[in-house]
Write a protein that holds these residues in place. Structure first.
Motif, short mmCIF file in Angstrom:
data_model
loop_
_atom_site.label_atom_id
_atom_site.label_comp_id
_atom_site.label_asym_id
_atom_site.label_seq_id
_atom_site.Cartn_x
_atom_site.Cartn_y
_atom_site.Cartn_z
N GLY A 177 0.61 -1.23 0.24
CA GLY A 177 0.08 0.16 -0.32
C GLY A 177 0.69 0.96 0.10
O GLY A 177 2.01 1.21 0.26
N PRO A 178 0.29 2.52 -0.87
CA PRO A 178 0.90 3.49 -0.20
C PRO A 178 0.45 4.11 0.91
O PRO A 178 0.18 4.22 1.13
CB PRO A 178 0.05 4.59 -1.08
N TYR A 179 1.29 5.38 1.32
CA TYR A 179 1.07 6.05 2.47
C TYR A 179 0.10 6.80 2.05
O TYR A 179 -0.61 7.14 1.20
CB TYR A 179 2.15 6.97 3.12
N TYR A 180 -1.12 7.59 3.20
CA TYR A 180 -2.20 8.32 3.12
C TYR A 180 -1.86 8.97 3.51
O TYR A 180 -1.72 8.80 4.42
CB TYR A 180 -3.47 7.17 3.51
N LYS A 181 -2.90 10.82 3.64
CA LYS A 181 -3.19 11.58 4.67
C LYS A 181 -4.19 11.07 4.22
O LYS A 181 -5.30 10.72 4.18
CB LYS A 181 -2.83 12.90 3.54
N ILE A 182 -5.10 12.03 6.42
CA ILE A 182 -6.39 11.84 6.36
C ILE A 182 -6.47 13.01 6.97
O ILE A 182 -5.71 13.43 7.87
CB ILE A 182 -6.23 10.70 7.41
N VAL A 183 -7.58 13.58 6.49
CA VAL A 183 -7.82 14.98 6.42
C VAL A 183 -9.32 15.29 6.51
O VAL A 183 -9.82 14.52 5.79
CB VAL A 183 -7.52 16.62 5.18
N ILE A 184 -9.41 16.50 7.26
CA ILE A 184 -11.51 16.87 7.52
C ILE A 184 -11.78 16.91 5.72
O ILE A 184 -10.88 17.61 5.41
CB ILE A 184 -11.00 17.82 7.96
N GLU A 185 -13.07 16.53 5.36
CA GLU A 185 -13.75 16.46 4.39
C GLU A 185 -13.48 17.76 3.91
O GLU A 185 -14.26 19.06 4.34
CB GLU A 185 -14.63 15.83 4.06
N GLY A 186 -13.15 17.73 2.16
CA GLY A 186 -13.19 19.08 2.35
C GLY A 186 -12.05 20.29 2.18
O GLY A 186 -12.08 21.18 1.92
#
Lengths: 486, 227
Positions: A397-406
């Motif tokens: 897998g790749p690393y992900y960023k996890i951000v508040i939607e929008g």
């Protein structure tokens, strides 16, 4: 506003993209992935194979002499054992297969220690011999039995039976006097694994080598004994064609075949196999690495994580990961039919608009914001968009960023084993998250790095409402999370 | 020394050829997969029908076809020889063309499945790109109510009972027991003719068949006949 729109657009695009290994992951009949000195290796048919620094980006470069096809590989003590076959498939009746083994002290072709031992035949079939008329010794798969230390090799294809033979794990040679056992028909590329008191025989069913039309799929049966008999979930003997499907086509990829298992950690297991055709990569045969989930002691190869917008729910309590901001009340209905409020029967029912980011973002702090867990109410401060980030990844897998939607407000590991939401994603290691589906179907969420912390940590529930960072423990629900779309 | 070797090799080849021809002529004597069928038999313990009238394989260049439903219906509706839909007798010979004669054999499989590729190869016939025809007679002493024909085949196949199609197994299939099942049916008291056609590209070819009830139990209270 433009930024919000762009973030949503990217999320939508990624949510429809099935993830695949990057680089040049072109291979057929990949061997079980083996780690050697921090790099990952898999070998394929006709020789050679792939190397990866991180398990996500794969490139040509592994070296396996001997030609032939469908190898397998395994580390035993401080050496690597390679098993493969050179076959003589010359038509309807002439199928002489020979399984060979060889050792190497390293799989790194640039190492001065890199040198294969001479190949040694360990199993063969010869159609001229009466006993071998109905088998074809190709497609070898290794199992080092964790309960006995004995080494087994499964081999065979559609042409006759799948067999299991025993190899000496010290020499790599066939155990003297060992007689092969027939365990299955009508599959190929067999592989063995052990889990929770069961031995599993996996085979590839369907049609090989026909690109996007290949119906290849992986099936499984299980037994309490390594030499079988292996039965499927209905009790059908694999010697009668039984087998429970583990994975087949999907997400624009066809022809799952040639299973291998890689145990990352307790509760974190990956299946390697090939797609006969990846329609997003020119229909080429490519390496796939997906999570293994165990359901009632049956393996299931699950899809890779799908980017999108989620409620990140703790397995501990079921609370949702959220920004620690004011809960903004929505206007509730003025009347209630349920409570029999006077006059309510006469009014038509209206749909209520959901609370939007614009409704609340003005009240949020502009700097770092603490993160906590609470009852999910599908409010903007609880909706997280998970997007893959270009660059290095990890196994499968790749690393992900996890951000508040929008927004670009990103979940980040913070000092003192805490988690926060920073106002802007910068790509810093503490903002990159590794997401692994666990063998029970929940997820482990790990930061690439945690400030001031040398040990490997993951997102945990410190308390019902308090997330933090801590050591992963598969036996604790504190270490587990779910991604819900609701 | 060299000429002696050549003579030895020639003699061995002759021996192998004569053994092979003899085995083809006497088939299934010495077969690893078949016995001569008795006139009457019963299903095996799991209900599998092992006794069949099998026709020597019809060779058919297939050129990598897709065994889809339309292709199979066309192939299986092809009339290869006169009387194709009549119940044959063991020993009957049919004429495909001026050069090709094929024989019907009454055989009992030594296995739960009927290994038709081996049936072909043991007679030194083509096993790839072929069509196999099979018949058997199901003799019921009482009505068998709410049963299904459950089959498996490698590769595609079609199945008829008393001339009515009950199953089409399309695609490049592998043989799995109980892979497909017919709709529920009643086999009335008396005789019924079960017919199968199997088409094979490259690779092994075999089939299996049994009747099961609604609870997936095998039906065994009937007799199998070849005439």
């Amino acid at each position: 506003m433009k930024k919000i729109f762009l973030s949503i657009l990217i999320a939508i695009i990624y949510s429809q993209v099935a993830m695949a290994q990057i680089g040049e992951p072109f291979i057929h009949d990949p061997s079980t992935i083996v780690e050697c000195d921090g790099k990952y290796y898999t070998f394929g048919t006709r020789g050679g194979g792939l190397i990866s620094e991180d398990g996500w980006s794969w490139h040509d470069g592994a070296v396996r002499p001997g030609g032939g096809c469908a190898p397998d590989a395994m580390k035993i003590d401080d050496r690597y054992l390679i098993v493969w076959n050179r076959d003589g498939d010359r038509g309807e009746s002439d199928k002489d297969g020979v399984i060979y083994t060889m050792w190497n002290k390293t799989l790194d072709p640039n190492s001065p220690l890199f040198e294969y031992t001479p190949e040694a035949p360990v199993a063969y079939t010869n159609h001229f011999e009466e006993t071998d008329e109905d088998s074809f010794a190709i497609d070898a798969g290794l199992l080092l039995d964790p309960t006995t230390g004995r080494l087994w090799v499964s081999h065979g294809t559609y042409f006759g039976t799948i067999r299991i033979s025993e190899i000496d794990p010290k020499t790599g040679l066939r155990v003297e006097g060992n007689v092969s056992v027939d365990v299955a028909i009508d599959c190929e590329a067999p592989a063995l694994m052990y889990h929770n008191g069961w031995y599993y025989l996996l085979g590839t069913h369907g049609t090989c080598c026909d690109g996007v039309n290949s119906t290849y799929n992986i099936i499984v049966g299980r037994s309490r004994n390594v030499t079988g008999p292996y039965y499927d979930n209905l009790g059908r003997d694999m010697m009668r064609g039984g087998g429970k499907m583990v994975i087949n086509a999907g997400h624009r990829k066809t022809g799952a075949g040639h299973f291998g298992r890689f145990i990352v950690a307790d509760g974190v297991e990956k299946a390697s196999f090939h797609w006969e055709a990846d329609m997003d990569m020119g229909g080429q045969s490519t390496l796939a690495i997906h999570p293994i989930v165990w359901k009632n002691d049956w393996p299931v190869i699950e899809d890779q994580f799908v980017p999108g917008t989620y409620d990140i729910q703790s397995e501990r309590r079921g609370y949702a990961l959220e920004l620690a901001v004011d809960f903004v009340r929505m206007e509730r209905a003025r009347t209630s039919r349920a409570f029999g409020t006077e006059g309510s029967q006469a009014e038509p029912l209206q749909k209520i608009k959901e609370q939007t980011l614009e409704d609340v973002i003005g009240g949020w702090p502009t700097g770092n914001i603490d993160v906590r867990c609470g009852e999910y109410m599908f409010r903007p401060h609880q909706k997280w968009t998970v997007v893959p980030v270009d660059g290095p990844g990890y196994l499968g897998g790749p690393y992900y960023k996890i951000v508040i939607e929008g927004t670009n407000r990103a979940l980040a590991a913070a000092p003192n084993k805490q988690v926060i939401a920073v106002p802007e994603f910068t790509g810093a290691p503490e903002q990159l998250w590794r997401i692994d589906m666990l063998t029970d179907g929940t997820y482990r969420i790990m930061p690439k790095a945690a400030p001031g912390c040398d040990e490997e940590v993951c997102l945990i529930s410190v308390a019902d409402s308090t997330p933090g960072l801590g050591k992963f423990d598969f036996n604790s629900d504190n270490s587990k999370w779910n991604f819900k779309q609701r | 020394m060299k000429s002696k070797n050549r003579i030895m090799m020639f003699a061995l080849c002759l021996l192998a050829l004569s053994t092979s021809l003899a085995s083809a002529q006497n088939f299934p004597v010495g077969s690893k997969h078949f016995y001569n069928a008795l006139d009457e038999s019963k299903p095996d313990n799991d209900g599998f029908i092992r006794t069949w009238l099998l026709l020597d394989p019809i060779h058919k260049p297939l050129n990598n076809p897709s065994f889809n439903d339309s292709f199979l219906r066309k192939e299986f509706a092809t009339e290869y020889f006169p009387g194709q839909y009549d119940l044959p007798k063991a020993g009957d010979v049919v004429k495909l063309d001026k050069k090709t004669k094929l024989k019907w054999h009454a055989l009992e499989s030594k296995n739960f499945n009927v290994r038709v590729f081996r049936f072909a190869k043991e007679q030194d016939m083509a096993g790839y790109n072929v069509v196999f025809f099979g018949y058997t007679i199901i003799d019921c002493t009482m009505d068998l109510v709410n049963v299904r024909l459950a089959t498996g085949s490698n590769s595609a196949s079609m199945w008829w009972i008393d001339g009515e199609e009950v199953l089409l197994m399309s695609g490049d299939r592998r043989m799995v027991m109980d892979d497909c099942a017919s709709p529920l049916m009643t086999l009335s008291k008396g005789q019924h003719i079960l017919r199968v056609c199997v088409i094979n590209g490259p690779g092994l070819s075999d089939f299996c068949a049994r009747f099961i009830d609604e609870d997936f139990n095998p039906i065994k209270n009937f007799t199998i006949k070849t005439k």
